[in-house]
Enzyme design. Sequence first.
Site, PDB file in Angstrom:
ATOM      1  N   HIS A  76       0.060 -54.597  44.127  1.00 14.20           N
ATOM      2  CA  HIS A  76       0.686 -55.055  42.885  1.00 14.20           C
ATOM      3  C   HIS A  76       2.002 -54.340  42.678  1.00 14.20           C
ATOM      4  O   HIS A  76       2.058 -53.117  42.687  1.00 14.20           O
ATOM      5  CB  HIS A  76      -0.226 -54.782  41.682  1.00 14.20           C
ATOM      6  N   TYR A 170      -2.658 -54.787  30.340  1.00 16.23           N
ATOM      7  CA  TYR A 170      -3.145 -53.801  29.373  1.00 16.23           C
ATOM      8  C   TYR A 170      -2.761 -54.336  28.002  1.00 16.23           C
ATOM      9  O   TYR A 170      -1.579 -54.364  27.663  1.00 16.23           O
ATOM     10  CB  TYR A 170      -2.473 -52.444  29.607  1.00 16.23           C
ATOM     11  N   PRO A 262     -10.195 -43.717  31.407  1.00 16.69           N
ATOM     12  CA  PRO A 262      -9.834 -44.655  32.486  1.00 16.69           C
ATOM     13  C   PRO A 262      -8.523 -45.415  32.275  1.00 16.69           C
ATOM     14  O   PRO A 262      -8.099 -46.148  33.160  1.00 16.69           O
ATOM     15  CB  PRO A 262     -11.014 -45.631  32.503  1.00 16.69           C
ATOM     16  N   LYS A 266      -6.717 -43.108  36.796  1.00 19.06           N
ATOM     17  CA  LYS A 266      -6.317 -41.940  37.565  1.00 19.06           C
ATOM     18  C   LYS A 266      -7.435 -41.142  38.215  1.00 19.06           C
ATOM     19  O   LYS A 266      -7.162 -40.225  38.988  1.00 19.06           O
ATOM     20  CB  LYS A 266      -5.530 -40.976  36.647  1.00 19.06           C
ATOM     21  N   TYR A 354       2.405 -44.114  36.808  1.00 20.22           N
ATOM     22  CA  TYR A 354       1.359 -45.064  37.179  1.00 20.22           C
ATOM     23  C   TYR A 354       1.215 -45.188  38.688  1.00 20.22           C
ATOM     24  O   TYR A 354       0.096 -45.192  39.214  1.00 20.22           O
ATOM     25  CB  TYR A 354       1.661 -46.430  36.548  1.00 20.22           C
TER      26      TYR A 354
HETATM   27  C1  PHB Z   1     -10.361 -51.491  37.077  1.00 15.20           C
HETATM   28  O1  PHB Z   1      -9.922 -52.416  37.785  1.00 15.20           O
HETATM   29  O2  PHB Z   1     -11.570 -51.237  37.017  1.00 15.20           O
HETATM   30  C2  PHB Z   1      -9.416 -50.692  36.272  1.00 15.20           C
HETATM   31  C3  PHB Z   1      -8.063 -50.969  36.338  1.00 15.20           C
HETATM   32  C4  PHB Z   1      -7.168 -50.220  35.584  1.00 15.20           C
HETATM   33  C5  PHB Z   1      -7.633 -49.230  34.767  1.00 15.20           C
HETATM   34  C6  PHB Z   1      -8.979 -48.940  34.698  1.00 15.20           C
HETATM   35  C7  PHB Z   1      -9.889 -49.678  35.450  1.00 15.20           C
HETATM   36  O3  PHB Z   1      -6.751 -48.522  34.030  1.00 15.20           O
END
Ligand code: PHB
Length: 360
Positions: A76, A170, A262, A266, A354
């Site tokens: 990505h 997000y 989460p 990280k 990130y």
């Molecule tokens: C996930 O794909 O499980 C995932 C992706 C991004 C995050 C947390 C979990 O910040």
Amino acid sequence: MTNEQRTQVAIIGAGPAGLILARLLACAGIDSIVIERRDRAYVEHRLRAGVLEQTTVDLLRSAGVGERMDREGLVHEGLYLQFDGARHRIPLRELTGGRAITVYGQHEVVKDLIAARLAGGDEIVFEADDVRVIDIDRDHPTIRFNIDGYPFAWLGILAQTPPSLDELIYAHHERGFALHSMRSPELTRLYVQCSPDDTLDAWPDERVWEELHLRLSTRDGWTLHEGPVVEKSITQMRSYVVEPMQYGRLFLAGDAAHVVPPTGAKGLNLAAADVKVLAEALVERYRTGRTDLLESYSATCLRRVWRVEHFSWWMTTMLHRAPGDDAFDHRLQLAQLRYVCGSRAAATSLAENYVGLEHV
Ligand code: PHB
């Protein structure tokens, strides 16, 4: 049964930290044993996040365990922040001089590492009981422990349906945070913020979809694909750091040393960064007898740990709704989100954290 075996490095835990460390040591010709409390099926199927930083991808490749990740992982080059019913793309690759993230489940990384270790003829002791560490010599050990719980949790589902967008979203919403992620071109991973006291009974599939539709909808009529829910669980949000990450000859890495919420994805990446430092220090110790890198292990790692704790906390507080939040708090979050999406400098700061700051 008590087992006695001589080795150079004893590794407790066959999660990403333990397995990557064992792999890096094996590449350098250093012998280790890996001891794990659970069975192989458990560690290979425990669903966790699935975002690998560029730094982690590079490390796994250099350790010779990147082949399936390169084949099946989804690269990505950006992510979306959503607020106020509109989506804004943060172009990670453009802002970081060509770096990106790879979506590849943590349990897939674990499977690859276990397969590589066993193929190399090395063992992993699964279902080990009553693991104790004896005779760790040090005069005045200190362990400092910080813990910070959050007043919310994530309800996560894995749905058998193609992702509704090619990158992560997000989403900030007045009903609470939501996240659109994926595992493969056929599997979507989705989360909604829920209460830490919620149980799965409170979240039948219909309610999960309803909240996801509300929180992820945009004013331009985009639609979220639904599909059969094949997994559902609640993840609590915590932050903690154990300082120092060393006690005599015991070195802590990964979740044993720190947990991050989460939101920044990280956990695994930080574990990989720890054991890169640790493997280099152990290699130096066994090759030259020098212990200076081992002595600075904790301080070296903690610089990155605290940076990542801060980033994860920042992403978390910018995107979630806490129980006592009022209109003022909501406006502060929107102001920050608009700034991150509107300023190249602010977007670059998010992007470089990130995709992962360079390893030291
Ligand atoms: C996930 O794909 O499980 C995932 C992706 C991004 C995050 C947390 C979990 O910040």
